[in-house]
Design an enzyme around this catalytic site. Structure first.
Site, PDB file in Angstrom:
ATOM      1  N   ASP A  13       0.867  -1.184   0.000  1.00 44.57           N
ATOM      2  CA  ASP A  13       0.000   0.000   0.000  1.00 44.57           C
ATOM      3  C   ASP A  13       0.898   1.227   0.000  1.00 44.57           C
ATOM      4  OD1 ASP A  13      -3.194   0.517   0.846  1.00 44.57           O
ATOM      5  OD2 ASP A  13      -1.844   2.202   1.234  1.00 44.57           O
ATOM      6  N   GLY A  57      -7.338   2.058  -5.393  1.00 42.51           N
ATOM      7  CA  GLY A  57      -8.079   2.850  -6.373  1.00 42.51           C
ATOM      8  C   GLY A  57      -8.798   3.957  -5.644  1.00 42.51           C
ATOM      9  N   VAL A 100     -14.285  -0.725 -12.535  1.00 42.57           N
ATOM     10  CA  VAL A 100     -13.421  -1.890 -12.707  1.00 42.57           C
ATOM     11  C   VAL A 100     -13.207  -2.264 -14.178  1.00 42.57           C
ATOM     12  CG1 VAL A 100     -15.235  -3.660 -12.425  1.00 42.57           C
ATOM     13  CG2 VAL A 100     -12.891  -4.146 -11.754  1.00 42.57           C
ATOM     14  N   ASP A 101     -14.221  -2.041 -15.027  1.00 40.95           N
ATOM     15  CA  ASP A 101     -14.044  -2.426 -16.436  1.00 40.95           C
ATOM     16  C   ASP A 101     -12.966  -1.559 -17.097  1.00 40.95           C
ATOM     17  OD1 ASP A 101     -16.381  -4.372 -16.588  1.00 40.95           O
ATOM     18  OD2 ASP A 101     -17.342  -2.544 -15.845  1.00 40.95           O
ATOM     19  N   ARG A 131     -28.453 -13.115  -7.055  1.00 36.32           N
ATOM     20  CA  ARG A 131     -28.876 -14.423  -6.546  1.00 36.32           C
ATOM     21  C   ARG A 131     -29.409 -14.303  -5.120  1.00 36.32           C
ATOM     22  NH1 ARG A 131     -23.799 -18.099  -7.499  1.00 36.32           N
ATOM     23  NH2 ARG A 131     -25.166 -19.781  -6.824  1.00 36.32           N
ATOM     24  N   HIS A 153     -19.809  -3.303 -14.518  1.00 34.23           N
ATOM     25  CA  HIS A 153     -20.020  -3.326 -13.068  1.00 34.23           C
ATOM     26  C   HIS A 153     -20.306  -1.875 -12.689  1.00 34.23           C
ATOM     27  CE1 HIS A 153     -19.550  -3.766  -8.788  1.00 34.23           C
ATOM     28  NE2 HIS A 153     -18.502  -2.975  -8.765  1.00 34.23           N
TER      29      HIS A 153
HETATM   30  N1  LIG Z   1     -14.936  -4.090  -7.971  1.00 36.40           N
HETATM   31  C1  LIG Z   1     -15.703  -4.023  -6.886  1.00 36.40           C
HETATM   32  O1  LIG Z   1     -16.707  -4.715  -6.818  1.00 36.40           O
HETATM   33  C2  LIG Z   1     -15.313  -3.096  -5.779  1.00 36.40           C
HETATM   34  C3  LIG Z   1     -15.904  -3.174  -4.516  1.00 36.40           C
HETATM   35  C4  LIG Z   1     -15.454  -2.316  -3.520  1.00 36.40           C
HETATM   36  C5  LIG Z   1     -14.480  -1.372  -3.789  1.00 36.40           C
HETATM   37  N2  LIG Z   1     -13.971  -1.305  -5.038  1.00 36.40           N
HETATM   38  C6  LIG Z   1     -12.964  -0.320  -5.404  1.00 36.40           C
HETATM   39  O2  LIG Z   1     -11.731  -0.625  -4.773  1.00 36.40           O
HETATM   40  C7  LIG Z   1     -10.986   0.581  -4.625  1.00 36.40           C
HETATM   41  C8  LIG Z   1     -10.537   0.733  -3.185  1.00 36.40           C
HETATM   42  O3  LIG Z   1     -11.665   0.890  -2.342  1.00 36.40           O
HETATM   43  P1  LIG Z   1     -11.465   1.045  -0.770  1.00 36.40           P
HETATM   44  O4  LIG Z   1     -12.812   1.186  -0.175  1.00 36.40           O
HETATM   45  O5  LIG Z   1     -10.543  -0.028  -0.254  1.00 36.40           O
HETATM   46  O6  LIG Z   1     -10.726   2.465  -0.749  1.00 36.40           O
HETATM   47  P2  LIG Z   1      -9.677   3.019   0.310  1.00 36.40           P
HETATM   48  O7  LIG Z   1      -9.502   4.458   0.002  1.00 36.40           O
HETATM   49  O8  LIG Z   1     -10.068   2.579   1.688  1.00 36.40           O
HETATM   50  O9  LIG Z   1      -8.336   2.231  -0.020  1.00 36.40           O
HETATM   51  C9  LIG Z   1      -7.533   2.517  -1.090  1.00 36.40           C
HETATM   52  C10 LIG Z   1      -6.110   2.183  -0.681  1.00 36.40           C
HETATM   53  O10 LIG Z   1      -5.274   2.368  -1.812  1.00 36.40           O
HETATM   54  C11 LIG Z   1      -4.042   2.901  -1.356  1.00 36.40           C
HETATM   55  N3  LIG Z   1      -3.381   3.564  -2.478  1.00 36.40           N
HETATM   56  C12 LIG Z   1      -3.723   4.735  -3.068  1.00 36.40           C
HETATM   57  N4  LIG Z   1      -2.863   5.023  -4.076  1.00 36.40           N
HETATM   58  C13 LIG Z   1      -1.982   4.007  -4.124  1.00 36.40           C
HETATM   59  C14 LIG Z   1      -0.866   3.714  -4.950  1.00 36.40           C
HETATM   60  N5  LIG Z   1      -0.514   4.541  -5.941  1.00 36.40           N
HETATM   61  N6  LIG Z   1      -0.171   2.588  -4.696  1.00 36.40           N
HETATM   62  C15 LIG Z   1      -0.531   1.759  -3.694  1.00 36.40           C
HETATM   63  N7  LIG Z   1      -1.570   1.977  -2.892  1.00 36.40           N
HETATM   64  C16 LIG Z   1      -2.296   3.083  -3.106  1.00 36.40           C
HETATM   65  C17 LIG Z   1      -4.446   3.849  -0.245  1.00 36.40           C
HETATM   66  O11 LIG Z   1      -3.371   4.141   0.620  1.00 36.40           O
HETATM   67  C18 LIG Z   1      -5.576   3.071   0.432  1.00 36.40           C
HETATM   68  O12 LIG Z   1      -5.097   2.280   1.486  1.00 36.40           O
HETATM   69  C19 LIG Z   1     -11.917   1.715  -5.096  1.00 36.40           C
HETATM   70  O13 LIG Z   1     -11.641   2.015  -6.453  1.00 36.40           O
HETATM   71  C20 LIG Z   1     -13.291   1.085  -4.954  1.00 36.40           C
HETATM   72  O14 LIG Z   1     -14.255   1.700  -5.776  1.00 36.40           O
HETATM   73  C21 LIG Z   1     -14.336  -2.152  -6.025  1.00 36.40           C
END
Ligand SMILES: NC(=O)c1ccc[n+]([C@@H]2O[C@H](COP(=O)([O-])OP(=O)(O)OC[C@H]3O[C@@H](n4cnc5c(N)ncnc54)[C@H](O)[C@@H]3O)[C@@H](O)[C@H]2O)c1
Length: 284
Positions: A13, A57, A100-101, A131, A153
């Protein structure tokens, strides 16, 4: 760790103290679960990994859509992918960052890996939500229901009711009246917004979807799961990452399947592709 899937899990991280704290907290469960070596490390530690999961992200807040955070997320995903590739990574990249896409597509371009090995978590989570929502409405276990959400998504996702089945039965044959598809699809589409309103983020559902995909790859299962993959003409859609059911095995996506959708669902799928393409035009 809970499913004894991997012997080693490295957390990386931008905030190393956070990674260290998470690794320590997870390791506290080791003696009561299935031991794995879990530590906060560097991209070099991930060089030999079989799977790298990109969860870093930009998070969405309030009623912000996933597409709205695309530019912020793209910079983060780009940085993570560049560093893990620089370290010599040659496994499967699994992207969860939103939207995500688009982020999976961005990871494909940044990594240079074959598209079979760059996968977005896609609509596996939404399909699981569908489901569960149908299971509640029909008073059966979610495992009794076969149902898919396809496409983005996100807000343009397509709940494919025409191919939903309970033990092989179409929904109207199982329940009369069948649950209202518009209401169910809306509940599924807005589920993440409601969870974020309540707890600030979503975690358990997506984590379980990530683990399920990792399991399919690590165990070379050849199971069919809806995940985001590079489309090459399926349903008339090409050069965009979207979810369709994919056979997943050791090599990642081994085959993309095209369900027999109704005309309206196929049109909605193409509209979903247009929405994602439009949002990605400036990004990719
Ligand atoms: N695909 C899905 O179904 C789904 C579900 C939930 C969350 N998400 C996505 O996942 C991502 C993270 O969500 P979250 O709730 O954990 O957010 P968050 O802000 O709690 O966590 C993000 C983490 O990324 C780290 N980070 C930021 N820039 C970075 C970099 N350049 N290198 C390494 N680490 C870095 C931050 O320090 C933080 O710990 C978001 O984009 C969110 O939308 C996707």
């Amino acid at each position: 760790m809970l499913r004894a899937l991997f012997r080693e899990i490295v957390l990386i991280d931008a905030n190393p103290a956070l990674a260290q704290a998470e690794a320590a907290d997870l390791s506290d469960a080791n003696a009561l679960a299935r031991p794995a070596r879990i530590w906060a490390g560097t991209y070099e530690d991930a060089a030999q990994a079989s799977i790298a999961v990109i969860t870093a992200g930009a998070a969405t807040h309030g009623d912000e859509s996933r597409l709205a955070v695309a530019a912020r997320s793209a910079a983060i995903v780009e940085s993570c992918v560049a560093q893990v590739m620089q370290a010599g990574f040659d496994g499967v990249l699994l992207v969860a960052a939103n939207p995500v896409d688009l982020m999976a597509h961005r990871a494909l371009r940044a990594s240079g890996l074959p598209s079979a090995r760059v996968i977005g978590t896609g609509t596996l989570l939404d399909s699981s939500r569908l489901r569960q929502t149908l299971a509640t409405a029909l008073h059966v276990a979610p495992a009794a229901i076969d149902a898919l959400v396809l496409g983005e998504h996100g807000d343009s996702e397509v709940a494919a009711f025409s191919i939903a089945r309970v033990a092989g039965l179409p929904l109207p044959a199982f329940a009369d009246p069948a649950p209202d598809p518009t209401v169910i699809a809306c509940q599924v589409r807005t589920a993440a917004y409601e969870i974020i309103a309540g707890k600030g983020y979503t975690s358990f559902g997506v984590a379980t979807a990530i683990v399920r995909i990792c399991e399919a790859i690590a165990r070379d299962e050849r199971v069919a799961l809806p995940v985001s993959t590079l489309l090459t003409g399926q349903l008339g859609v090409a050069d965009v990452y979207l979810s369709l059911p994919c056979i997943l095995g050791a090599g990642g996506v081994e085959r993309v399947l095209v369900p027999e959708l109704s005309d309206a669902e196929a049109a909605a799928f193409r509209a979903s592709a247009e929405a994602v393409k439009a949002a990605g035009a400036a990004l990719l």
